[in-house]
Design a protein around this motif. Sequence first.
Motif, PDB file in Angstrom:
ATOM      1  N   UNK A  27       0.947  -1.218  -0.124  1.00 42.24           N
ATOM      2  CA  UNK A  27      -0.066  -0.271  -0.012  1.00 42.24           C
ATOM      3  C   UNK A  27       0.882   1.231  -0.024  1.00 42.24           C
ATOM      4  N   UNK A  28       0.821   2.328  -0.999  1.00 40.90           N
ATOM      5  CA  UNK A  28       1.520   3.332  -0.999  1.00 40.90           C
ATOM      6  C   UNK A  28       1.119   4.242   0.059  1.00 40.90           C
ATOM      7  N   UNK A  29      -0.045   4.346   0.703  1.00 41.56           N
ATOM      8  CA  UNK A  29      -0.384   4.937   1.887  1.00 41.56           C
ATOM      9  C   UNK A  29       0.461   4.434   3.088  1.00 41.56           C
ATOM     10  N   UNK A  30       0.333   3.251   3.148  1.00 49.26           N
ATOM     11  CA  UNK A  30       0.974   2.644   4.297  1.00 49.26           C
ATOM     12  C   UNK A  30       2.491   2.719   4.225  1.00 49.26           C
ATOM     13  N   UNK A  31       3.099   3.018   3.032  1.00 50.35           N
ATOM     14  CA  UNK A  31       4.563   2.866   3.005  1.00 50.35           C
ATOM     15  C   UNK A  31       4.856   4.467   3.302  1.00 50.35           C
ATOM     16  N   UNK A  32       3.995   5.469   2.977  1.00 46.88           N
ATOM     17  CA  UNK A  32       4.001   6.680   3.495  1.00 46.88           C
ATOM     18  C   UNK A  32       4.222   6.925   5.034  1.00 46.88           C
ATOM     19  N   UNK A  33       3.140   6.159   5.830  1.00 49.06           N
ATOM     20  CA  UNK A  33       3.234   6.193   6.971  1.00 49.06           C
ATOM     21  C   UNK A  33       4.373   5.625   7.709  1.00 49.06           C
ATOM     22  N   UNK A  34       5.012   4.730   6.710  1.00 49.60           N
ATOM     23  CA  UNK A  34       6.101   4.227   7.546  1.00 49.60           C
ATOM     24  C   UNK A  34       7.339   5.205   7.374  1.00 49.60           C
ATOM     25  N   UNK A  35       7.371   5.892   6.431  1.00 46.37           N
ATOM     26  CA  UNK A  35       8.392   7.136   6.201  1.00 46.37           C
ATOM     27  C   UNK A  35       8.162   7.949   7.095  1.00 46.37           C
ATOM     28  N   UNK A  36       6.778   8.337   7.461  1.00 42.86           N
ATOM     29  CA  UNK A  36       6.361   9.377   8.361  1.00 42.86           C
ATOM     30  C   UNK A  36       7.035   8.812   9.720  1.00 42.86           C
TER      31      UNK A  36
END
Length: 316
Positions: A27-36
């Motif tokens: 999931x691109x959204x969860x990947x962004x959450x991980x970066x955050x």
Amino acid sequence: MTGNAITGRDHEAAIASALARGQAARSPIVASWARSARHGLAPSRRPQGNRLSQSELTRLRERMEPVTRAARPTLERLFQAVGGFGASVILASRNGIPFEHLVNSAEDRDFAEAGLSRGTDWSEAAAGTNGIGTCLAEGRTVVIHRDQHFLTANTALTCASAPVYDAGGEMVAVLDVSTVRRDIAGGFAGLLSHSVTEAARRIEADLFHACYPGARMVLVPGVERGMGAILAVDADELVIGATRVARQHLGLSGDLGRNPVPAADLLGIESHNRPEDGERAVIARAIARTGGNMSAAARALGISRATLHRKMGRPD
């Protein structure tokens, strides 16, 4: 993600669960959450609120003035289309700092309370998953709808953001449409995404035209017209510029101004030297085809190197 209002505790639990299950790879959204999270942010944390001083914002706006000038007509048309739905239109720098913001006075306070105003840092490092910051991180159009944001404080927002590339193919800005209205459905957010993508391409085309005012603009065949695959061609029929989409489609790289390419070669035209072309144009294309190798160009034309230099008005 439903987009319905949830508590801060529920939001934090949903993010923690998605990260624990390793969903970032799917999931691109969860990947962004991980970066955050790697940036040291937590969903319950308030946005850092990093903000430029007035003098810093003024300097940024002055530096971005050529982009703003080219973008202004498109920004205003886009705002006319979405402003009635309580949306604002933002142009942000490649550092995630909004420097232009079109908003109705009735919603100005709501956006200010959300921190979405000129000079505020909306990079992922500062604000977690959000339209502007995630668009910058991934280099593509994104829609971040309500609780897809990382910070609970930002979950009232729906944001659609698209990158804007300059005439050299480098990302120069982010175009964003955001709203704080709670009745915005995910489907409508998708329509915002389409609108912001098309507007970003119009801005790119205007930036490209401004960079090559004396050139002839040629649409690359085989690419959807709205994709913005454009070549700038000079009087010698040499390609001296290409938009990012054109570069990707044709496999172009480097500085075309210094190392132009014959348009006929790129576009697959068999007859390279046309009767109506002047001698200088034919020579210029021969030099371009050899990458500037004068000896090779002279051989291709069947003349001596000295004759080639004389015709070009250069010393041998």
